[in-house]
Design a protein around this motif. Structure first.
Motif, PDB file in Angstrom:
ATOM      1  N   TRP A 203     -45.285 106.521  65.661  1.00  0.00           N
ATOM      2  CA  TRP A 203     -45.929 105.223  65.440  1.00  0.00           C
ATOM      3  C   TRP A 203     -46.035 104.394  66.724  1.00  0.00           C
ATOM      4  O   TRP A 203     -46.756 103.396  66.763  1.00  0.00           O
ATOM      5  CB  TRP A 203     -45.197 104.436  64.358  1.00  0.00           C
ATOM      6  CG  TRP A 203     -43.741 104.169  64.645  1.00  0.00           C
ATOM      7  CD1 TRP A 203     -42.686 104.997  64.407  1.00  0.00           C
ATOM      8  CD2 TRP A 203     -43.195 102.986  65.231  1.00  0.00           C
ATOM      9  NE1 TRP A 203     -41.504 104.423  64.802  1.00  0.00           N
ATOM     10  CE2 TRP A 203     -41.794 103.187  65.307  1.00  0.00           C
ATOM     11  CE3 TRP A 203     -43.724 101.795  65.694  1.00  0.00           C
ATOM     12  CZ2 TRP A 203     -40.937 102.224  65.829  1.00  0.00           C
ATOM     13  CZ3 TRP A 203     -42.874 100.823  66.208  1.00  0.00           C
ATOM     14  CH2 TRP A 203     -41.490 101.051  66.275  1.00  0.00           C
ATOM     15  N   LEU A 204     -45.329 104.838  67.788  1.00  0.00           N
ATOM     16  CA  LEU A 204     -45.442 104.133  69.070  1.00  0.00           C
ATOM     17  C   LEU A 204     -46.461 104.780  70.003  1.00  0.00           C
ATOM     18  O   LEU A 204     -46.751 104.248  71.072  1.00  0.00           O
ATOM     19  CB  LEU A 204     -44.083 104.090  69.773  1.00  0.00           C
ATOM     20  CG  LEU A 204     -43.085 103.049  69.259  1.00  0.00           C
ATOM     21  CD1 LEU A 204     -41.737 103.218  69.956  1.00  0.00           C
ATOM     22  CD2 LEU A 204     -43.610 101.633  69.480  1.00  0.00           C
ATOM     23  N   SER A 205     -47.001 105.941  69.601  1.00  0.00           N
ATOM     24  CA  SER A 205     -47.947 106.643  70.476  1.00  0.00           C
ATOM     25  C   SER A 205     -49.211 105.829  70.724  1.00  0.00           C
ATOM     26  O   SER A 205     -49.820 105.899  71.791  1.00  0.00           O
ATOM     27  CB  SER A 205     -48.321 107.996  69.861  1.00  0.00           C
ATOM     28  OG  SER A 205     -47.177 108.790  69.699  1.00  0.00           O
ATOM     29  N   GLY A 206     -49.629 105.071  69.729  1.00  0.00           N
ATOM     30  CA  GLY A 206     -50.843 104.251  69.880  1.00  0.00           C
ATOM     31  C   GLY A 206     -50.607 102.954  70.622  1.00  0.00           C
ATOM     32  O   GLY A 206     -51.553 102.184  70.825  1.00  0.00           O
ATOM     33  N   GLY A 207     -49.355 102.700  71.003  1.00  0.00           N
ATOM     34  CA  GLY A 207     -49.050 101.480  71.733  1.00  0.00           C
ATOM     35  C   GLY A 207     -48.871 100.290  70.802  1.00  0.00           C
ATOM     36  O   GLY A 207     -48.989 100.390  69.584  1.00  0.00           O
ATOM     37  N   ILE A 211     -53.392  92.179  69.299  1.00  0.00           N
ATOM     38  CA  ILE A 211     -53.649  91.272  68.176  1.00  0.00           C
ATOM     39  C   ILE A 211     -52.432  91.168  67.266  1.00  0.00           C
ATOM     40  O   ILE A 211     -52.135  90.104  66.716  1.00  0.00           O
ATOM     41  CB  ILE A 211     -54.880  91.753  67.376  1.00  0.00           C
ATOM     42  CG1 ILE A 211     -56.065  91.982  68.315  1.00  0.00           C
ATOM     43  CG2 ILE A 211     -55.248  90.739  66.310  1.00  0.00           C
ATOM     44  CD1 ILE A 211     -56.426  90.792  69.146  1.00  0.00           C
ATOM     45  N   VAL A 212     -51.715  92.286  67.099  1.00  0.00           N
ATOM     46  CA  VAL A 212     -50.496  92.256  66.285  1.00  0.00           C
ATOM     47  C   VAL A 212     -49.477  91.298  66.910  1.00  0.00           C
ATOM     48  O   VAL A 212     -48.860  90.481  66.217  1.00  0.00           O
ATOM     49  CB  VAL A 212     -49.911  93.682  66.186  1.00  0.00           C
ATOM     50  CG1 VAL A 212     -48.551  93.657  65.497  1.00  0.00           C
ATOM     51  CG2 VAL A 212     -50.869  94.593  65.429  1.00  0.00           C
ATOM     52  N   VAL A 213     -49.329  91.397  68.225  1.00  0.00           N
ATOM     53  CA  VAL A 213     -48.384  90.510  68.924  1.00  0.00           C
ATOM     54  C   VAL A 213     -48.841  89.054  68.813  1.00  0.00           C
ATOM     55  O   VAL A 213     -48.035  88.148  68.532  1.00  0.00           O
ATOM     56  CB  VAL A 213     -48.274  90.927  70.408  1.00  0.00           C
ATOM     57  CG1 VAL A 213     -47.346  89.993  71.153  1.00  0.00           C
ATOM     58  CG2 VAL A 213     -47.774  92.355  70.517  1.00  0.00           C
ATOM     59  N   VAL A 214     -50.144  88.826  69.005  1.00  0.00           N
ATOM     60  CA  VAL A 214     -50.676  87.451  68.954  1.00  0.00           C
ATOM     61  C   VAL A 214     -50.488  86.853  67.568  1.00  0.00           C
ATOM     62  O   VAL A 214     -50.038  85.707  67.413  1.00  0.00           O
ATOM     63  CB  VAL A 214     -52.171  87.465  69.348  1.00  0.00           C
ATOM     64  CG1 VAL A 214     -52.836  86.157  68.975  1.00  0.00           C
ATOM     65  CG2 VAL A 214     -52.319  87.721  70.840  1.00  0.00           C
ATOM     66  N   LEU A 215     -50.833  87.623  66.535  1.00  0.00           N
ATOM     67  CA  LEU A 215     -50.678  87.111  65.169  1.00  0.00           C
ATOM     68  C   LEU A 215     -49.212  86.826  64.853  1.00  0.00           C
ATOM     69  O   LEU A 215     -48.890  85.840  64.185  1.00  0.00           O
ATOM     70  CB  LEU A 215     -51.243  88.135  64.181  1.00  0.00           C
ATOM     71  CG  LEU A 215     -52.757  88.028  63.932  1.00  0.00           C
ATOM     72  CD1 LEU A 215     -53.280  89.291  63.276  1.00  0.00           C
ATOM     73  CD2 LEU A 215     -53.065  86.833  63.060  1.00  0.00           C
ATOM     74  N   GLY A 216     -48.327  87.689  65.327  1.00  0.00           N
ATOM     75  CA  GLY A 216     -46.910  87.462  65.068  1.00  0.00           C
ATOM     76  C   GLY A 216     -46.376  86.249  65.802  1.00  0.00           C
ATOM     77  O   GLY A 216     -45.749  85.372  65.195  1.00  0.00           O
ATOM     78  N   SER A 413     -52.650  99.728  58.782  1.00  0.00           N
ATOM     79  CA  SER A 413     -51.310 100.231  59.103  1.00  0.00           C
ATOM     80  C   SER A 413     -50.249  99.259  58.601  1.00  0.00           C
ATOM     81  O   SER A 413     -50.264  98.066  58.962  1.00  0.00           O
ATOM     82  CB  SER A 413     -51.176 100.414  60.625  1.00  0.00           C
ATOM     83  OG  SER A 413     -49.838 100.672  60.975  1.00  0.00           O
ATOM     84  N   PHE A 414     -49.335  99.788  57.778  1.00  0.00           N
ATOM     85  CA  PHE A 414     -48.215  98.972  57.313  1.00  0.00           C
ATOM     86  C   PHE A 414     -47.215  98.731  58.443  1.00  0.00           C
ATOM     87  O   PHE A 414     -46.518  97.718  58.470  1.00  0.00           O
ATOM     88  CB  PHE A 414     -47.525  99.680  56.138  1.00  0.00           C
ATOM     89  CG  PHE A 414     -46.485  98.848  55.468  1.00  0.00           C
ATOM     90  CD1 PHE A 414     -46.827  97.701  54.749  1.00  0.00           C
ATOM     91  CD2 PHE A 414     -45.145  99.194  55.556  1.00  0.00           C
ATOM     92  CE1 PHE A 414     -45.854  96.920  54.141  1.00  0.00           C
ATOM     93  CE2 PHE A 414     -44.165  98.419  54.949  1.00  0.00           C
ATOM     94  CZ  PHE A 414     -44.525  97.292  54.234  1.00  0.00           C
ATOM     95  N   THR A 415     -47.176  99.673  59.394  1.00  0.00           N
ATOM     96  CA  THR A 415     -46.280  99.513  60.553  1.00  0.00           C
ATOM     97  C   THR A 415     -46.661  98.286  61.372  1.00  0.00           C
ATOM     98  O   THR A 415     -45.788  97.570  61.881  1.00  0.00           O
ATOM     99  CB  THR A 415     -46.349 100.772  61.440  1.00  0.00           C
ATOM    100  OG1 THR A 415     -46.085 101.915  60.645  1.00  0.00           O
ATOM    101  CG2 THR A 415     -45.348 100.696  62.563  1.00  0.00           C
ATOM    102  N   ASP A 416     -47.968  98.057  61.511  1.00  0.00           N
ATOM    103  CA  ASP A 416     -48.407  96.870  62.245  1.00  0.00           C
ATOM    104  C   ASP A 416     -47.910  95.583  61.575  1.00  0.00           C
ATOM    105  O   ASP A 416     -47.563  94.611  62.260  1.00  0.00           O
ATOM    106  CB  ASP A 416     -49.937  96.847  62.333  1.00  0.00           C
ATOM    107  CG  ASP A 416     -50.469  97.827  63.373  1.00  0.00           C
ATOM    108  OD1 ASP A 416     -49.659  98.310  64.192  1.00  0.00           O
ATOM    109  OD2 ASP A 416     -51.684  98.108  63.365  1.00  0.00           O
ATOM    110  N   CYS A 417     -47.887  95.587  60.236  1.00  0.00           N
ATOM    111  CA  CYS A 417     -47.400  94.401  59.519  1.00  0.00           C
ATOM    112  C   CYS A 417     -45.921  94.154  59.819  1.00  0.00           C
ATOM    113  O   CYS A 417     -45.497  93.014  60.018  1.00  0.00           O
ATOM    114  CB  CYS A 417     -47.602  94.574  58.015  1.00  0.00           C
ATOM    115  SG  CYS A 417     -49.324  94.640  57.498  1.00  0.00           S
ATOM    116  N   ILE A 418     -45.149  95.245  59.865  1.00  0.00           N
ATOM    117  CA  ILE A 418     -43.714  95.098  60.169  1.00  0.00           C
ATOM    118  C   ILE A 418     -43.528  94.598  61.609  1.00  0.00           C
ATOM    119  O   ILE A 418     -42.709  93.713  61.878  1.00  0.00           O
ATOM    120  CB  ILE A 418     -42.990  96.447  59.966  1.00  0.00           C
ATOM    121  CG1 ILE A 418     -43.078  96.864  58.498  1.00  0.00           C
ATOM    122  CG2 ILE A 418     -41.549  96.366  60.417  1.00  0.00           C
ATOM    123  CD1 ILE A 418     -42.520  98.246  58.214  1.00  0.00           C
TER     124      ILE A 418
END
Length: 546
Positions: A203-207, A211-216, A413-418
């Motif tokens: 799940w870390l291969s895609g970096g 946007i995930v960081v910004v939204l968080g 991706s549910f991982t992005d939500c976490i």
């Protein structure tokens, strides 16, 4: 003169963009939506843009950027409404507006204060856009002189300016910027396809997605803050008077308005500086040059003009380093940069060379946005002020739901939500500790630019001096050295001032004791003289009686 004719030709070419129905709709949505978002305390443009980013990826670049620019610029107009009426800034940059806006409301001059804020914001916005339009042909000539080395040095200068701008938290800001650079390196390398910091986790291969960081960091952390706080009862003041009186009053202070707009344009063009520095410099100038400096902070029209003019002159100017060099100066323009990348429109020298009509269309869109916002505010302020009554917890729930929907829609991706929830908690903690999170986003964006440009530049240099052997590279390197020298000089002066204060505090009791001792000796000496004088007098009287 040739530049003016060339620019007029570009205006004619770019009119085809603005004549499209979807761009017109984006102008309306951006202007009205930005004002409403700015008028709601606790939301702000960063949260709104973070939530809207995933939706703009499916739009045409000019449409998506017009919506985001509209929210960015219009929110500052709306942010002045709660700052003036209830002493609570709608956006962070409207904090200085409360100094003079709210005292005017308590005097029964709420409509005058709002009118002054609108007219000052309009002047600042139009002034900065006109400056950009005037300098656009010049930028088009200068931008091609920037190669890999120059862009790397400009990005490095941007990170250094961001760090040094956080005066009391420079070390924390530097650590956060390094953290952002490190986040950007996670995943498969784009050139060698080697894994970096993935720890064999698929799940870390895609970096880590920006946007995930910004939204968080911005949206979810703000939602947690709103849900954690209490709702407050808001009482609104009735508006009396004309909304046009502010325009007439602004015309009586052309010097303060002009200088403040100039500060906004200059500070906006420097990466990492932004609205806060511009408006505090403008406010300080206005106070020092005013005939009535004692009115500042108690309802001064000059103070209100300085604050609102400066902060609204920044958004258009902040687009200069973004469009000309591809270097965002702050978190909001960093978010907009992702819209360019998604649509394979790369900001930088080539954009000015090949798509000048696109750049001019953006400038004209900013110009039209300012006009639309003022018309909307003059018509709908009485109804708009009611949005400040929306409960904080209701807003928090709405932001929470919209943020998770936006994160999941990026890659399903549910991982992005976490991950976003994790960054949201981290951002919430940083807010509670009053520490900066913006350097993380800029570190991610500028770190990626620096890596690519450094790799490209290293193929052309043989020694370190080759890196700065061109005029613009040498100027940028000189600016980096100058900024660092000035920063460390300021740190040393602050250290000396703090040590002096500590010494004075530690010796205050001794000094006070010395003062008491001298006073006691004086009293005893005077009392002794008086006693001896009375004794002589009694001696003479007793001698006379005998």
């Amino acid at each position: 003169m040739d530049l003016i004719f060339e620019f007029l030709a570009q205006v004619q070419a770019s009119s085809s963009y603005l004549a499209r129905w979807d761009v017109v709709l984006a102008l309306l949505v951006g202007s009205v939506g930005g004002v409403m978002i700015g008028a709601i305390p606790g939301v702000g443009p960063a949260v709104a843009i973070a939530i809207l980013l995933p939706a703009t990826f499916s739009m045409d670049p000019i449409v998506g950027l017009t919506v985001l620019l509209g929210i960015y610029g219009s929110s500052m107009y709306g942010g002045s409404i709660p700052a003036i009426l209830i002493n609570t800034p709608g956006t962070a940059v409207n904090a200085l507006t409360t100094y003079d806006g709210f005292p005017m409301t308590t005097r029964g001059e709420a409509r005058r204060a709002l009118s002054l804020a609108y007219s000052s914001s309009f002047f600042g916005g139009i002034f900065s856009v006109m400056c950009l339009i005037f300098f656009a042909p010049v930028l088009a000539k200068v931008a091609p002189m920037f190669g890999s080395r120059e862009i790397f040095l400009a990005a490095l200068l941007g990170i250094i300016l961001v760090v040094t701008a956080h005066r009391k938290h420079s070390l924390i800001a530097a650590a956060m910027a390094c953290f952002g650079i490190w986040l950007n390196t996670i995943g498969l390398h784009s050139a060698s396809y080697s894994k970096r910091y993935t720890f064999d986790q698929s799940w870390l291969s895609g970096g880590v997605n920006l946007i995930v960081v910004v939204l968080g960091l911005f949206a979810l952390s703000q939602a947690f803050t709103l849900l954690h706080g209490d709702d407050e009862k808001v009482r609104l003041t009735k508006l009396k008077g004309s909304f046009f009186q502010g325009f007439r009053e602004l015309a009586r202070h052309p010097r303060i308005a002009g200088v403040s707009a100039g500060f906004g344009v200059i500070m906006g063009m420097i990466p990492g500086v932004g609205e806060f520095t511009a408006q505090f410099m403008s406010y300080t100038y206005a106070q020092k040059s005013s005939k009535r400096p004692e009115d500042f902070g108690h309802g001064s029209s000059e103070g209100l003009i300085a604050a609102e003019t400066a902060n609204n002159a920044v958004p258009a100017a902040a687009m200069v380093p973004l469009l000309a060099l591809g270097i965002p100066g702050e978190a909001l323009t960093a978010m907009m940069l992702s819209v360019f990348y998604v649509h394979n429109v790369i900001p930088g020298p080539q954009l000015f060379q090949n798509e000048m009509d696109f750049v001019v269309a953006l400038y004209l869109a900013l110009l039209i946005l300012n006009v639309l916002v003022v018309i909307f505010l003059l018509v709908a302020t009485n109804q708009l002020i009611k949005v400040v009554k929306i409960p904080n917890r209701f807003l928090g729930v709405c932001i929470l739901i919209l943020s998770f929907v936006g994160v999941y829609s990026l890659r399903n991706s549910f991982t992005d939500c976490i991950l976003a929830a994790g960054f949201g908690i981290f951002g919430f903690i940083m807010k509670r500790m009053q520490l900066p999170v913006v350097p993380i986003v800029l570190g991610m964006v500028l770190g990626g630019i620096m890596e690519v440009k450094l790799r490209s530049a290293m193929a052309r240099v043989k020694s370190p001096l080759d890196f700065i052997d061109r005029p613009i590279a040498a100027i940028l390197f000189g600016m980096i050295v100058l900024v660092l020298i000035l920063h460390f000089r300021r740190v040393w002066l602050d250290y000396k001032a703090r040590k002096t204060d500590e010494w004075q505090i530690s010796h205050a009791s001794t000094s006070f004791a010395a003062i008491l001792s001298r006073r006691r000796n004086y009293i005893l000496t005077e009392r002794g003289k008086m006693v001896r004088g009375k004794r002589k007098m009694f001696s003479r009287r007793s001698t006379d009686r005998r």
